[in-house]
Design an enzyme around this catalytic site. Sequence first.
Site: not given
Length: 341
Positions: A82, A145, A175
């Site tokens: 995010k 990630h 987010s």
Amino acid sequence: MSTLQSPSSTTVLEHLEEDGPSQKCKGGNISSLPNDIGPQDKGFLNEYHGFWIPALATSGVIASQKYFQARDTDILLVTPPKVGTTWSKAILFALMNRIHYQDLQEHPLLTKIPHDLVPLLEGDIYTKKKVHDLNPAFPRLLSTHLPYVLLPTSVKDSTCKIVYVYRNAKDTFVSLWHFQNRLYPTTASLEEAFNKFCKGMSPFGSYWDHVLSCWKKSIQNPGRKMLFLKYEEMKEQPTTYLKRIAEFLDCPFSPEEEAKGTVNDISSLCSFDNLSNLDVNKSRKWCLPDHKMTLFSQGVDNAAFFRQGQTGDWVNYLTSEMTEKLDHIIEEKFHGIGLKF
């Protein structure tokens, strides 16, 4: 502009085992990991080597560490969740493959979500038993990630380039909370989620530790080819950063491209307004083929990846006490390291 042999996509990755990762890597040893009980009483996060990894991705993380073989020519987009990952994927794909898609009316980004065009190291590659159409692209464009310390050894030992994107921690948290609410309607309240975020119990680990793990490595090894990008600065000066990224990727814009407006064209193509209003991103779903977890095998609405694309939205959600707490953590974690946060 340097010559790129073939478009980077999910179809150009060589499989490493005929039948995929071993059962142990698929999850045989995961049940013993400490976990944070999340939505629907399932282990939402597993603690793995000091980082909280989503249960959906844990087997892929283990498999990628064990089997993935990086190439020196690889380009790896590394992001905490995010922070503008979807947008960053679109930008990198468009930049690296612009020689193949000069007619933007026929561009793959118009019909595919960026996640289908830039494979996720701990997702796409290891959830399939085989990857067909083995015609390797050079360079390969991949994403992850994972924090630096959890990247496969082959990545750390290679000279592949790393593009790292980070973002204001407050907007990142808001987010993330919205995204998890979209995926799991029973997710924690804003206050509960905030407390976990402050404790570092976030997907792929503590946000500040994620940023610091890569930043410190770049300082310790200045010869390492890393490009750090701040989401807010990219939003303020998109064309400036497009040029900077293109130079880092060894495919700078030629004078002819600049003269005919290629930079602005790619900026418009990859903009949040354009991507979020495409039919593919409003009405279709994204899924990981052959994924055993119900959420990703059935698909996630592409629209879930396009909420606002703005900066400063945190002021509508965080109390003054929350703001002060995050400011204190950031000041403590990032004081004197030389990274603008």
